[in-house]
Design an enzyme around this catalytic site. Structure first.
Site, PDB file in Angstrom:
ATOM      1  N   HIS A  84       1.528   4.328  -2.799  1.00 57.97           N
ATOM      2  CA  HIS A  84       1.558   5.788  -2.652  1.00 57.97           C
ATOM      3  C   HIS A  84       2.765   6.371  -3.382  1.00 57.97           C
ATOM      4  O   HIS A  84       2.658   7.378  -4.083  1.00 57.97           O
ATOM      5  CB  HIS A  84       1.640   6.175  -1.171  1.00 57.97           C
ATOM      6  CG  HIS A  84       0.314   6.215  -0.478  1.00 57.97           C
ATOM      7  ND1 HIS A  84      -0.760   6.916  -0.964  1.00 57.97           N
ATOM      8  CD2 HIS A  84      -0.099   5.654   0.694  1.00 57.97           C
ATOM      9  CE1 HIS A  84      -1.788   6.784  -0.128  1.00 57.97           C
ATOM     10  NE2 HIS A  84      -1.406   6.020   0.873  1.00 57.97           N
ATOM     11  N   GLU A 111      -6.245   7.186  -1.116  1.00 59.91           N
ATOM     12  CA  GLU A 111      -6.159   5.953  -0.340  1.00 59.91           C
ATOM     13  C   GLU A 111      -6.738   4.762  -1.098  1.00 59.91           C
ATOM     14  O   GLU A 111      -6.201   3.659  -1.043  1.00 59.91           O
ATOM     15  CB  GLU A 111      -6.879   6.117   1.004  1.00 59.91           C
ATOM     16  CG  GLU A 111      -6.145   7.000   1.997  1.00 59.91           C
ATOM     17  CD  GLU A 111      -4.730   6.518   2.254  1.00 59.91           C
ATOM     18  OE1 GLU A 111      -4.546   5.308   2.530  1.00 59.91           O
ATOM     19  OE2 GLU A 111      -3.814   7.341   2.163  1.00 59.91           O
ATOM     20  N   HIS A 119       0.841  -1.206   0.000  1.00 60.48           N
ATOM     21  CA  HIS A 119       0.000   0.000   0.000  1.00 60.48           C
ATOM     22  C   HIS A 119       0.876   1.255   0.000  1.00 60.48           C
ATOM     23  O   HIS A 119       0.636   2.194  -0.773  1.00 60.48           O
ATOM     24  CB  HIS A 119      -0.905  -0.021   1.233  1.00 60.48           C
ATOM     25  CG  HIS A 119      -1.645   1.253   1.481  1.00 60.48           C
ATOM     26  ND1 HIS A 119      -2.959   1.452   1.101  1.00 60.48           N
ATOM     27  CD2 HIS A 119      -1.266   2.411   2.088  1.00 60.48           C
ATOM     28  CE1 HIS A 119      -3.338   2.668   1.447  1.00 60.48           C
ATOM     29  NE2 HIS A 119      -2.332   3.272   2.054  1.00 60.48           N
ATOM     30  N   GLU A 120       1.888   1.270   0.858  1.00 56.26           N
ATOM     31  CA  GLU A 120       2.769   2.440   0.929  1.00 56.26           C
ATOM     32  C   GLU A 120       3.604   2.593  -0.342  1.00 56.26           C
ATOM     33  O   GLU A 120       3.815   3.716  -0.821  1.00 56.26           O
ATOM     34  CB  GLU A 120       3.683   2.338   2.164  1.00 56.26           C
ATOM     35  CG  GLU A 120       2.946   2.242   3.487  1.00 56.26           C
ATOM     36  CD  GLU A 120       1.977   3.392   3.718  1.00 56.26           C
ATOM     37  OE1 GLU A 120       2.173   4.484   3.138  1.00 56.26           O
ATOM     38  OE2 GLU A 120       1.001   3.203   4.468  1.00 56.26           O
TER      39      GLU A 120
END
Length: 299
Positions: A149, A224, A145-146
């Site tokens: 980003h 997100e 997930h990071e």
């Protein structure tokens, strides 16, 4: 209301200090004998407003390390740190980005964040609590997930959006101050005066900054979902859903993430109160889990 502090943090501080200093020095090229030159005012506000967000972006890694107590893993001292470095390296290669710095910060809540001024010079950090309580596949999903980003360029995009918002915050604040000053100058009155003008501009910038933060928060929430989708692609939908479910179970624990990093963390945004939802940097975890399940079903 913590999301307000994110917007009014470093970049707004730079905006206020710069605009106050330039006013003291008499550097306001948009004012002339005929009133306001709106083109010059817009350019002036764009330069100062964008400077605020760019300063915030370029020092984001330094701020993150200092404010969270993140310890960068230079060389692994135990199997967990080695696994963490190897996993980030694997995910970074899949995402097509240069491996970011990897660190651990001493928070007991399961959390993580990513920051940095570009996708090839980033920082990904996880909390000690996350490493202690999550299964390896769940930790990998959080890291994915990071990395999502970072590969999506979210830090840069958010900084650009904040720069544009800063521009219009400054622009409209000065128009209001000028109109109020002109109104008070009727019948040969003195108008706002030097410090009155500064006070009106400052208050208006804060008010407009709060309103503008709703726009930044909306983008952050949208961001997100994109990072969750990237995490699901890199680590698997099941692992990403399980990781979010685990985070949901821990939402009652005290949040030890600094306010200035909440937009880059993986969790927060659970409130159902209207005002808090408007300023929330993250969507509710239930909504994020639902979006992942719907995407997996469509596949």
């Amino acid at each position: 209301m913590m999301r307000i502090l994110l917007f009014l943090g470093t970049n707004l501080a730079v905006v206020l200090v710069a605009s106050f200093t330039l006013r003291l020095l008499g550097v306001e090229p948009y004012l002339n004998a005929q009133g306001i030159n709106f083109n010059a005012l817009l350019i002036f506000c764009f330069v100062i407003g964008m400077a605020g967000s760019m300063v915030s972006l370029f020092i984001s890694k330094w701020m993150a390390k200092r404010s969270t107590g993140t310890v960068i893993i230079e060389s692994p001292s135990n199997p967990t740190e080695k696994w963490l470095l190897d996993t980030v390296a694997e995910l970074s290669e899949k995402a097509g980005i240069k491996m970011p710095e990897v660190g651990i910060f001493p928070a007991q809540q399961s959390n993580a964040f990513a920051t940095g001024w570009n996708k090839n010079d980033a920082l990904v950090a996880v909390s000690a609590g996350l490493l202690n309580r999550m299964q390896p596949e769940e930790v990998k999903a959080v890291l994915a997930h990071e990395i999502g980003h970072v590969s999506n360029g979210d830090m840069v995009t958010l900084a650009l959006i904040q720069g544009v918002l800063n521009t219009f915050v400054m622009f409209f604040a000065r128009i209001i101050a000028h109109l109020l000053d002109a109104f008070l100058r009727r019948d040969d009155n003195q108008g706002l005066g030097f410090f009155g003008y500064i006070a009106v501009v400052t208050v208006a910038e804060i008010v407009f900054g709060i309103l503008a933060s709703m726009i930044a928060a909306w983008f952050s929430r949208f961001r997100e979902y994109r990072a969750d989708a990237a995490g699901a692609q890199l680590a698997g939908s099941g692992a990403m859903i399980n990781a979010l479910a685990r985070l949901k179970a821990e939402t009652q624990m005290p949040d030890q993430m600094p306010d200035t990093l909440t937009a880059f963390a993986i969790t927060t945004g659970q409130s159902r109160k209207l005002m808090e939802k408007l300023f929330a940097s993250h969507p509710p975890l239930d909504d994020r889990i639902r979006a992942l399940k719907e995407a997996a079903y469509r596949e």
